[in-house]
Design an enzyme around this catalytic site. Structure first.
Site, PDB file in Angstrom:
ATOM      1  N   ASP A 184      60.276  74.957  43.243  1.00 39.96           N
ATOM      2  CA  ASP A 184      61.602  75.559  43.169  1.00 39.96           C
ATOM      3  C   ASP A 184      61.477  76.785  42.246  1.00 39.96           C
ATOM      4  O   ASP A 184      60.440  77.014  41.613  1.00 39.96           O
ATOM      5  CB  ASP A 184      62.653  74.566  42.667  1.00 39.96           C
ATOM      6  CG  ASP A 184      64.066  74.992  43.077  1.00 39.96           C
ATOM      7  OD1 ASP A 184      64.260  76.179  43.437  1.00 39.96           O
ATOM      8  OD2 ASP A 184      64.982  74.163  43.039  1.00 39.96           O
TER       9      ASP A 184
HETATM   10  C1  NOJ Z   1      66.962  77.206  43.220  1.00 41.62           C
HETATM   11  C2  NOJ Z   1      67.551  76.096  44.044  1.00 41.62           C
HETATM   12  O1  NOJ Z   1      67.403  74.871  43.355  1.00 41.62           O
HETATM   13  C3  NOJ Z   1      66.924  75.967  45.420  1.00 41.62           C
HETATM   14  O2  NOJ Z   1      67.635  75.003  46.139  1.00 41.62           O
HETATM   15  C4  NOJ Z   1      66.916  77.290  46.116  1.00 41.62           C
HETATM   16  O3  NOJ Z   1      66.421  77.155  47.413  1.00 41.62           O
HETATM   17  C5  NOJ Z   1      66.077  78.247  45.296  1.00 41.62           C
HETATM   18  N1  NOJ Z   1      66.688  78.409  43.994  1.00 41.62           N
HETATM   19  C6  NOJ Z   1      65.917  79.614  45.951  1.00 41.62           C
HETATM   20  O4  NOJ Z   1      67.085  80.325  45.878  1.00 41.62           O
END
Ligand code: NOJ
Length: 751
Positions: A283
């Protein structure tokens, strides 16, 4: 182990790829191409493939272009201008040494331009067909900009509505989430991921992210392995089986181990047990966040832990690109491990057809965005997602009997907010609000008075409420649109108190006092605690943020052109103090009976007593406001003659089940019939009920249908005392009903 499997493992090992299924000729060709590419790649180029950056985060364009040309970037996210996507892609394909295309990612969570209800609303449809078609439409629109990878679906089981991201998933149930997750993967990836209108799904967040302590995003989780395997992991496994091409790790640490450094999850479960052959992305900066967790001491250590655990691509922490070269030189990470990661990433790029077809047609989006069939499906999905929680007969409104209708509340004309969380590309100007839809459809025959009362969901000023009350006195009925703005749910938007914001509550109470019929429509990203407001309303429709076409969908439901059919994908508590509150909790030794002494009944100076000796709250009992699976219709349904084809089944058998469903009301309507079971005794305690199947069934007034279902006994399996996936012999109860609390159990046995 069967000989065939041994042979395949040998073959696959010799070809050095992870063996998800038998290789086809094309797969073999692809693996050879990947091997050839890997043999030509420098270490810097390999590490570049593992690096994902945001197109806006490198500062100058020149920097990004240069980095792509040098092969330092494998993927970019958040670029949705087709011309720029082509520019970057051209640099990667024509100017970088090996011409490896980029994969462009974006959070396309519930539609791209045409916005569908938030995933929690999609789950309320209990209709995987519309969910799959909706994901297909999202893919068609997003790929028209060159995005070929979405960070969706989110498969986190949410048992805590304080957690803002509950909006992004399919609720509290493992089976429902698995069904919806599979539908979305199929929709995004289509029958052929190499179709330019397909994009790779990314199942997330692996794993347990939703169980954050206290519902506070990013917090620690403590999920024991049995619970993890019984409740949290099955939707991911199902999505892997459906062919999900990528997976994202989660921010949380579970029992002390951050997911981005969790070898058990990423290697033992995902690769060894499930044969996942796609790639794993971290993530956003979760690699270096292991430092804040206190799990890694510096960025190099974090990169070391993540690569060793099995994270193939680093999203935005720059730890791989900066530290992998020295870690490899120092021998802390073997180049073989890096080659495995590259192979996973390149395999997905080949499966998406990016090598053959790297560019997007820059004019395509003009025909694709908001296409009429996209809007039509968005409307159908929104219609099916609305759950009617109460109706004393006020709904549907009869157009011919109403002269003046008051439309009020901060969500009546909130184009931005009805789209819900995680909307980057959907636009207000394309959104139809309930006010607009009601004016368009009924403005010629009904006097529509609009008094917003409150400017947004957190507005508490009394002046507008007074105006709305005056208008209500002159109206025949009042439609109040309340709820929460889109920004109040979603990532990092958690709440301790789930009550409707004070001003809105006062508005509904004041309108009730006028004495006209009050219909409350709630638009929100989560269950709100609306017990009082439900009492004050003649009817309540709950619409999880419904998206672009929410207005027309609600207008049709309110005036009876459509009949509500949504069911709750999550339990609605009466108060946040009851959380966690979910229907499929384990059986306790002292279950709530319903006749316990409550706070108000305890006499002063009462002596020490265990007061009923069951599991409940003195002030609230044990029941929710509305249970999982609940939802009313303008019609009514009767379930009769529920019969099983046997009384006892072997473990390899299939249960045959028959029942009669009758529409006893006056409207053609759709019922979501639900099948629940309870395993009465186990080597470990089992849930009081578990959803195992459901079907939407449409019947005309008075029509009766004999429904035949089958349930393989293998579906009753769970992780037993030894953590083996087992169906244990013994007695089971089975219910077929319209929600998780109705119906009488039928008994059967497994031998
Ligand atoms: C953080 C989020 O937790 C995740 O779900 C998302 O896809 C990513 N950022 C990218 O934006």
């Amino acid at each position: 182990m069967p000989l065939k499997k041994i042979f395949l493992i040998l073959l696959c090992t010799s070809l050095s790829w992870s063996c998800a299924q038998e290789q086809t000729g094309t797969d073999r060709e692809t693996e050879k191409k990947i091997s050839r590419l890997i043999s030509q790649m420098t270490l810097e180029e390999k590490i570049g493939q593992m690096n994902q950056i945001s197109s806006s985060n490198m500062g100058m364009d020149q920097g990004l272009a240069e980095a792509i040309e040098k092969g330092q970037i494998g993927s970019i996210l958040n670029e949705v201008d087709p011309a720029r996507v082509n520019t970057y892609q051209k640099i990667a394909v024509e100017r970088s040494r090996l011409g490896i295309p980029l994969i462009v990612g974006r959070d396309v969570i519930h539609g791209f331009k045409t916005i569908f209800p938030v995933p929690l609303g999609m789950a309320a449809t209990f209709n995987p067909t519309v969910v799959e078609q909706g994901a297909r439409i999202a893919a068609r629109e997003a790929t028209a900009t060159g995005v070929r990878w979405t960070f969706s679906p989110m498969l986190d089981i949410a048992r805590d509505p304080r957690w803002g991201r509950i909006a992004e998933g399919f609720g509290e149930d493992t089976y429902l989430t698995a069904v919806m997750g599979e539908a979305m993967v199929k929709g995004y990836q289509g029958t052929d991921p190499a179709d330019p209108a397909s994009m790779a799904a990314c199942i997330k967040h692996f794993a347990g992210y939703s169980a954050a302590e206290g519902g506070r995003d990013y917090n620690s989780t403590f999920i024991p392995e049995r619970l993890l395997r019984n409740v949290y992991l099955p939707p991911f496994q199902k999505a892997v089986e459906a062919g999900a091409l990528t997976l994202m790790t989660s921010f949380n640490d579970n029992d002390g181990v951050p997911s981005t450094g969790n070898t058990f999850l990423l290697r033992n479960v995902l690769r060894d047990e499930w044969d996942f052959s796609g790639f794993v992305v971290s993530d956003w900066s979760s690699v270096t966040e292991m430092i804040a967790h206190g799990f890694a001491k510096d960025p190099g250590h974090a990169a070391d832990l993540a690569v060793n655990a099995g994270v193939d691509m680093d999203m935005m922490s720059f730890a791989y690109i900066t530290h992998l070269p020295e870690l490899i030189k120092e021998g802390k990470i073997s180049e073989k491990l890096i080659d495995e990661a590259i192979r996973n990433i390149l395999r997905v790029k080949f499966r998406l057809g990016l090598f053959e077809n790297p560019y997007v047609d820059e004019n395509l989006h003009k025909d694709v965005f908001y296409a009429p069939d996209h809007l039509e499906l968005a409307k159908q999905t929104a219609t099916e997602s609305v759950v009617m929680l109460k109706n004393d007969g006020t709904l549907p409104l009869d157009e011919t009997r109403i002269k003046t209708l008051l439309v009020t509340g901060p969500m009546a004309d909130a184009a931005h907010d009805q789209l819900g969380t995680w909307v980057f590309d959907g636009e207000e100007h394309a959104t139809i609000t309930p006010l607009q839809a009601i004016r368009d459809a009924y403005g010629h025959s009904i006097r529509i008075v609009y008094e917003p009362a409150l400017s947004h969901s957190r507005d508490n000023s009394p002046a507008g409420i007074r105006k709305a009350v005056l208008a209500a006195r002159r109206a025949d009925a009042v439609l109040v649109f309340a709820g929460e703005e889109s920004i109040l749910s979603g990532e990092a938007h958690c709440l301790a108190n789930l009550d409707l914001q004070e001003g809105q509550s006062r508005l509904i109470e004041a309108l009730k006092a006028v004495g006209k019929p009050v219909i409350t429509v709630i638009m929100a990203g989560r269950p709100l605690t609306i017990e009082k407001e439900t009492t004050w309303s003649n009817a309540v429709l709950y619409s999880f943020h419904p998206g672009t076409m929410g207005g027309p969908a609600l207008a049709d439901l309110i005036f009876g052109l459509e009949v509500p059919s949504g069911k709750l994908p999550v339990t609605f508590p009466r108060s946040s103090g009851q959380i966690p509150l979910y229907y499929n909790h384990n059986r306790t030794g002292r279950p709530f009976l319903g006749n316990e002494t409550l706070l108000k009944d305890i006499p002063p100076k009462a002596g020490q007593t265990s007061l009923g000796n069951t599991s409940f709250y003195l002030d609230l009992g044990a029941d929710p406001l509305f249970p999982f699976g609940y939802g009313l219709s303008y019609s009514a349904f009767a379930y009769t003659n529920i019969t099983l084809d046997k009384v006892s089944y072997g473990k390899d058998e299939v249960i045959g089940l028959t029942f009669d469903l009758t529409n006893t009301g006056k409207y053609t309507a759709t019922e979501v019939a639900q099948l629940y079971i309870c395993d009465k005794t186990g080597s470990v305690t089992r849930p009081v009920k578990e959803l195992k199947y459901f079907e939407r069934i449409t019947l005309n007034p008075g029509e009766s249908r004999t429904v035949n279902w089958t349930l393989p006994v293998s579906e009753l399996a769970f992780r037993d005392l030894n953590m083996d996936l087992t169906v244990e012999p013994g007695q089971f109860e089975l219910w077929v009903a319209g929600d998780s609390v109705s119906g009488d159990p039928v008994l059967f046995e497994v031998h």
